[in-house]
Design a protein around this motif. Structure first.
Motif, mmCIF file in Angstrom:
data_model
loop_
_atom_site.group_PDB
_atom_site.id
_atom_site.type_symbol
_atom_site.label_atom_id
_atom_site.label_comp_id
_atom_site.label_asym_id
_atom_site.label_seq_id
_atom_site.Cartn_x
_atom_site.Cartn_y
_atom_site.Cartn_z
ATOM 1 N N ASP A 91 0.821 -1.214 0.000
ATOM 2 C CA ASP A 91 0.000 0.000 0.000
ATOM 3 C C ASP A 91 0.858 1.269 0.000
ATOM 4 O O ASP A 91 0.332 2.375 -0.115
ATOM 5 N N THR A 92 2.158 1.104 0.151
ATOM 6 C CA THR A 92 3.068 2.250 0.121
ATOM 7 C C THR A 92 2.959 2.978 -1.219
ATOM 8 O O THR A 92 3.105 2.370 -2.276
ATOM 9 N N ALA A 93 2.675 4.263 -1.151
ATOM 10 C CA ALA A 93 2.457 5.057 -2.370
ATOM 11 C C ALA A 93 2.203 6.508 -1.969
ATOM 12 O O ALA A 93 2.020 6.815 -0.794
ATOM 13 N N THR A 111 -0.163 12.914 -0.695
ATOM 14 C CA THR A 111 0.393 12.683 0.634
ATOM 15 C C THR A 111 1.013 11.290 0.650
ATOM 16 O O THR A 111 0.425 10.328 0.162
ATOM 17 N N GLN A 112 2.234 11.209 1.184
ATOM 18 C CA GLN A 112 2.998 9.953 1.161
ATOM 19 C C GLN A 112 2.526 9.027 2.278
ATOM 20 O O GLN A 112 2.461 9.431 3.445
ATOM 21 N N VAL A 113 2.256 7.786 1.914
ATOM 22 C CA VAL A 113 1.961 6.728 2.877
ATOM 23 C C VAL A 113 3.042 5.661 2.727
ATOM 24 O O VAL A 113 3.262 5.140 1.630
ATOM 25 N N THR A 114 3.709 5.362 3.827
ATOM 26 C CA THR A 114 4.749 4.347 3.822
ATOM 27 C C THR A 114 4.413 3.287 4.865
ATOM 28 O O THR A 114 4.212 3.617 6.044
ATOM 29 N N VAL A 115 4.294 2.039 4.413
ATOM 30 C CA VAL A 115 3.981 0.927 5.308
ATOM 31 C C VAL A 115 5.232 0.059 5.426
ATOM 32 O O VAL A 115 5.646 -0.609 4.474
ATOM 33 N N SER A 116 5.841 0.102 6.594
ATOM 34 C CA SER A 116 7.111 -0.599 6.783
ATOM 35 C C SER A 116 7.349 -0.855 8.263
ATOM 36 O O SER A 116 6.940 -0.052 9.118
ATOM 37 N N SER A 117 8.019 -1.959 8.543
ATOM 38 C CA SER A 117 8.400 -2.252 9.928
ATOM 39 C C SER A 117 9.817 -1.748 10.202
ATOM 40 O O SER A 117 10.315 -1.898 11.308
#
Length: 117
Positions: A91-93, A111-117
């Motif tokens: 979903d990172t985009a 708007t930046q969305v970053t999905v990360s551990s």
């Protein structure tokens, strides 16, 4: 003139949630369908959610986000939202709010969305 401003992006862990907001002006918001798109450097911009102008009764979603994302609108505040749950790294985009007026599509700055551990 048409103005669209997105907010609410950020860094979130997989499985987390974020709520994006979009403030719109310069057109008759209540009678306009609104959409959320997203784009990565590797992919073309894709529409992930759509909400019609019938008070938000009609909503559609891309298969990739169905049952995880919810689009909503507030016709008093001229705002549209995207609640994103169970987020995945894919979903990172950059997420964009959009309106189509007289066959011209307008986008905000994203708007930046970053999905990360």
């Amino acid at each position: 003139q048409v103005q669209i401003v997105e907010s609410g992006g950020g860094l979130v862990q997989p499985g987390g949630s974020l709520k994006l907001s979009c403030a719109a002006s310069g057109f008759t918001f209540s009678s306009s369908a609104m959409s959320w798109y997203r784009q990565t450097p590797e992919k073309e911009r894709e529409r992930v959610a759509f909400i019609f102008s019938n008070g938000g009764i009609t909503r559609t979603y891309a298969d990739s986000v169905k049952d995880r994302f919810t689009i909503s609108r507030d016709d008093v505040k001229n705002a549209v939202y995207l609640q994103m749950n169970s987020l995945k790294p894919e979903d990172t985009a950059v997420y964009y709010c959009s309106v189509n007026l007289r066959d011209r599509r307008y986008f905000g700055q994203g708007t930046q969305v970053t999905v990360s551990s």
